[in-house]
Every structure is written in structure tokens, then in C-alpha cells.
Write a protein that holds these residues in place. Structure first.
Motif, PDB file in Angstrom:
ATOM      1  N   GLY A   3       0.831  -1.192   0.000  1.00 47.04           N
ATOM      2  CA  GLY A   3       0.000   0.000   0.000  1.00 47.04           C
ATOM      3  C   GLY A   3       0.862   1.238   0.000  1.00 47.04           C
ATOM      4  O   GLY A   3       2.056   1.185  -0.305  1.00 47.04           O
ATOM      5  N   THR A   4       0.244   2.337   0.383  1.00 45.59           N
ATOM      6  CA  THR A   4       0.917   3.622   0.431  1.00 45.59           C
ATOM      7  C   THR A   4       1.006   4.068   1.879  1.00 45.59           C
ATOM      8  O   THR A   4       0.034   3.963   2.633  1.00 45.59           O
ATOM      9  N   THR A   5       2.165   4.569   2.261  1.00 46.44           N
ATOM     10  CA  THR A   5       2.358   5.024   3.643  1.00 46.44           C
ATOM     11  C   THR A   5       1.700   6.386   3.858  1.00 46.44           C
ATOM     12  O   THR A   5       1.282   7.062   2.909  1.00 46.44           O
ATOM     13  N   SER A  28      -5.586   6.564  15.283  1.00 47.25           N
ATOM     14  CA  SER A  28      -5.389   7.689  16.202  1.00 47.25           C
ATOM     15  C   SER A  28      -6.569   7.853  17.152  1.00 47.25           C
ATOM     16  O   SER A  28      -6.431   8.415  18.232  1.00 47.25           O
ATOM     17  N   TRP A  29      -7.717   7.351  16.785  1.00 49.45           N
ATOM     18  CA  TRP A  29      -8.948   7.433  17.561  1.00 49.45           C
ATOM     19  C   TRP A  29      -9.003   6.396  18.686  1.00 49.45           C
ATOM     20  O   TRP A  29      -9.899   6.423  19.513  1.00 49.45           O
ATOM     21  N   CYS A  30      -8.042   5.510  18.731  1.00 46.18           N
ATOM     22  CA  CYS A  30      -8.039   4.346  19.629  1.00 46.18           C
ATOM     23  C   CYS A  30      -7.273   4.656  20.922  1.00 46.18           C
ATOM     24  O   CYS A  30      -6.060   4.861  20.892  1.00 46.18           O
ATOM     25  N   GLY A  31      -7.991   4.698  22.049  1.00 46.50           N
ATOM     26  CA  GLY A  31      -7.356   4.962  23.343  1.00 46.50           C
ATOM     27  C   GLY A  31      -6.241   3.991  23.678  1.00 46.50           C
ATOM     28  O   GLY A  31      -5.145   4.409  24.064  1.00 46.50           O
ATOM     29  N   PRO A  32      -6.469   2.677  23.551  1.00 48.93           N
ATOM     30  CA  PRO A  32      -5.400   1.728  23.828  1.00 48.93           C
ATOM     31  C   PRO A  32      -4.189   1.904  22.901  1.00 48.93           C
ATOM     32  O   PRO A  32      -3.058   1.636  23.300  1.00 48.93           O
ATOM     33  N   ARG A  60      -9.215   3.137   9.559  1.00 51.50           N
ATOM     34  CA  ARG A  60     -10.393   3.948   9.911  1.00 51.50           C
ATOM     35  C   ARG A  60      -9.999   5.309  10.476  1.00 51.50           C
ATOM     36  O   ARG A  60     -10.448   5.700  11.543  1.00 51.50           O
ATOM     37  N   ASP A  61      -9.172   6.019   9.752  1.00 57.03           N
ATOM     38  CA  ASP A  61      -8.584   7.249  10.255  1.00 57.03           C
ATOM     39  C   ASP A  61      -8.522   8.288   9.146  1.00 57.03           C
ATOM     40  O   ASP A  61      -8.693   7.964   7.973  1.00 57.03           O
ATOM     41  N   THR A  62      -8.235   9.514   9.526  1.00 57.96           N
ATOM     42  CA  THR A  62      -7.912  10.544   8.537  1.00 57.96           C
ATOM     43  C   THR A  62      -6.401  10.673   8.506  1.00 57.96           C
ATOM     44  O   THR A  62      -5.728  10.426   9.513  1.00 57.96           O
ATOM     45  N   LYS A  63      -5.881  11.055   7.370  1.00 56.07           N
ATOM     46  CA  LYS A  63      -4.438  11.190   7.238  1.00 56.07           C
ATOM     47  C   LYS A  63      -3.899  12.265   8.185  1.00 56.07           C
ATOM     48  O   LYS A  63      -2.847  12.097   8.794  1.00 56.07           O
ATOM     49  N   THR A  64      -4.640  13.349   8.357  1.00 56.27           N
ATOM     50  CA  THR A  64      -4.208  14.432   9.237  1.00 56.27           C
ATOM     51  C   THR A  64      -4.096  13.946  10.682  1.00 56.27           C
ATOM     52  O   THR A  64      -3.086  14.199  11.356  1.00 56.27           O
ATOM     53  N   ALA A  65      -5.115  13.245  11.157  1.00 54.99           N
ATOM     54  CA  ALA A  65      -5.100  12.735  12.531  1.00 54.99           C
ATOM     55  C   ALA A  65      -3.996  11.701  12.727  1.00 54.99           C
ATOM     56  O   ALA A  65      -3.314  11.682  13.756  1.00 54.99           O
ATOM     57  N   ALA A  66      -3.803  10.840  11.730  1.00 57.93           N
ATOM     58  CA  ALA A  66      -2.777   9.794  11.824  1.00 57.93           C
ATOM     59  C   ALA A  66      -1.372  10.397  11.867  1.00 57.93           C
ATOM     60  O   ALA A  66      -0.531   9.977  12.666  1.00 57.93           O
ATOM     61  N   TYR A  81      -1.372   3.676   5.096  1.00 59.70           N
ATOM     62  CA  TYR A  81      -2.620   4.396   5.310  1.00 59.70           C
ATOM     63  C   TYR A  81      -3.738   3.562   4.702  1.00 59.70           C
ATOM     64  O   TYR A  81      -3.783   3.340   3.500  1.00 59.70           O
ATOM     65  N   ASP A  82      -4.612   3.055   5.544  1.00 64.86           N
ATOM     66  CA  ASP A  82      -5.658   2.116   5.139  1.00 64.86           C
ATOM     67  C   ASP A  82      -6.999   2.546   5.745  1.00 64.86           C
ATOM     68  O   ASP A  82      -7.549   1.857   6.603  1.00 64.86           O
ATOM     69  N   PRO A  83      -7.533   3.700   5.328  1.00 65.03           N
ATOM     70  CA  PRO A  83      -8.715   4.251   5.987  1.00 65.03           C
ATOM     71  C   PRO A  83      -9.950   3.366   5.918  1.00 65.03           C
ATOM     72  O   PRO A  83     -10.773   3.378   6.833  1.00 65.03           O
ATOM     73  N   ASP A  84     -10.085   2.571   4.866  1.00 67.25           N
ATOM     74  CA  ASP A  84     -11.258   1.707   4.753  1.00 67.25           C
ATOM     75  C   ASP A  84     -10.936   0.233   5.048  1.00 67.25           C
ATOM     76  O   ASP A  84     -11.757  -0.642   4.828  1.00 67.25           O
ATOM     77  N   SER A  85      -9.739  -0.027   5.522  1.00 71.11           N
ATOM     78  CA  SER A  85      -9.277  -1.368   5.926  1.00 71.11           C
ATOM     79  C   SER A  85      -9.209  -2.369   4.773  1.00 71.11           C
ATOM     80  O   SER A  85      -9.116  -3.570   4.999  1.00 71.11           O
ATOM     81  N   ARG A  86      -9.205  -1.908   3.546  1.00 69.24           N
ATOM     82  CA  ARG A  86      -9.161  -2.828   2.401  1.00 69.24           C
ATOM     83  C   ARG A  86      -7.846  -3.592   2.321  1.00 69.24           C
ATOM     84  O   ARG A  86      -7.828  -4.778   2.025  1.00 69.24           O
ATOM     85  N   THR A  87      -6.738  -2.914   2.573  1.00 67.23           N
ATOM     86  CA  THR A  87      -5.438  -3.588   2.542  1.00 67.23           C
ATOM     87  C   THR A  87      -5.397  -4.670   3.603  1.00 67.23           C
ATOM     88  O   THR A  87      -4.997  -5.805   3.339  1.00 67.23           O
ATOM     89  N   LEU A  88      -5.833  -4.336   4.792  1.00 67.56           N
ATOM     90  CA  LEU A  88      -5.818  -5.282   5.903  1.00 67.56           C
ATOM     91  C   LEU A  88      -6.736  -6.474   5.643  1.00 67.56           C
ATOM     92  O   LEU A  88      -6.348  -7.625   5.850  1.00 67.56           O
TER      93      LEU A  88
END
Length: 136
Positions: A3-5, A28-32, A60-66, A81-88
Motif C-alpha cells: 500500500g501507500t504510507t 489515532s482514535w483508539c485509546g489503547p 479507519r482514520d484521517t491522514k491528518t489525525a494519523a 494508510y488504510d482508511p477503509d481497511s481494504r489492505t488489511l
């Protein structure tokens, strides 16, 4: 898994074959994940002499927040960067059941260890060291 970093560069786990690779799935939204970030930073620095490579997968993130997350915690290893989890999702054996999840792949690319939830450097370093000591 390719993917793309977050920095816009291509990354492919196949290029890491022959090294022990630590893959951390985070957001970035994940407390743990915030709790775990300093531990991963420490592990990535401690395992440099062992030739271990790290790769994050930001979901599941925005690039800015990440990018802000990486900057705030001093993370220097790349993250896909895998905002929709497709790579994973495409890499079924590493599909996380929880976030954060961390995998250690041996030098042949096989899953050698898994941590679900936040890990500690103290607890996870011996595992990485043992996998790195194995013959390829």
C-alpha cells in the motif's frame, strides 16, 4: 500486503522478507493505541540491532489525525494508510479482531506471535528477540 504510507511512499511487506517484521494495526482514535504508542516506539528503537523492521497499518482514520498521532508519539517507522481497511482485509491471516493488534512475522513471513490489545516493551521484547534469533 502492499500500500501507500502516510507519507505517500509505496510499501510492500514482501520487501521485508528475510527480516523479522513487527506489524501494528492502530488508529489515532483508539485509546489503547495511544497507551501503546510509547511502548512501540521503544521496541522499534531497542530492536534495531536485531535487524527487526516495523510497519504500522493505520485504519479507519484521517491522514491528518494519523500524522499528528505519529508526530506526537515520535513514531519513525512507516505506516500504511488504510482508511477503509481494504489492505488489511485482503491479507486474511492478519485481519485484526481488535485494535490495537500487533503481529511478529518471522524471517520467512510467517506469523510467529500475536498481541491483541496494548502491549508493553518489557513484555514483548523477549518474544521479538527469540524470533529474531531463529535461523531463516
Amino acid at each position: 500486503m502492499a500500500g501507500t504510507t502516510l507519507d505517500g511512499k509505496p510499501a510492500d511487506i514482501a520487501d521485508m522478507r528475510g527480516h523479522v517484521v513487527v506489524i501494528n494495526i492502530w488508529g489515532s482514535w483508539c485509546g489503547p493505541c495511544r497507551k501503546e504508542a510509547p511502548e512501540l516506539k521503544r521496541l522499534s528503537e531497542q530492536t534495531v540491532p536485531l535487524g527487526v523492521q516495523f510497519l504500522g497499518i493505520d485504519i479507519r482514520d484521517t491522514k491528518t489525525a494519523a500524522k499528528a498521532f505519529e508526530r506526537n508519539f515520535g513514531i519513525t517507522y512507516p505506516s500504511l494508510y488504510d482508511p477503509d481497511s481494504r489492505t488489511l482485509i485482503g491479507f486474511k491471516s492478519l485481519a485484526a479482531r481488535a485494535v490495537p493488534t500487533t503481529y511478529v512475522l518471522d524471517k520467512k513471513g510467517r506469523v510467529a506471535a500475536v498481541s491483541i490489545g496494548p502491549l508493553t516493551a518489557r513484555g514483548f521484547y523477549p518474544i521479538i528477540k527469540d524470533v529474531a534469533a531463529e535461523q531463516a
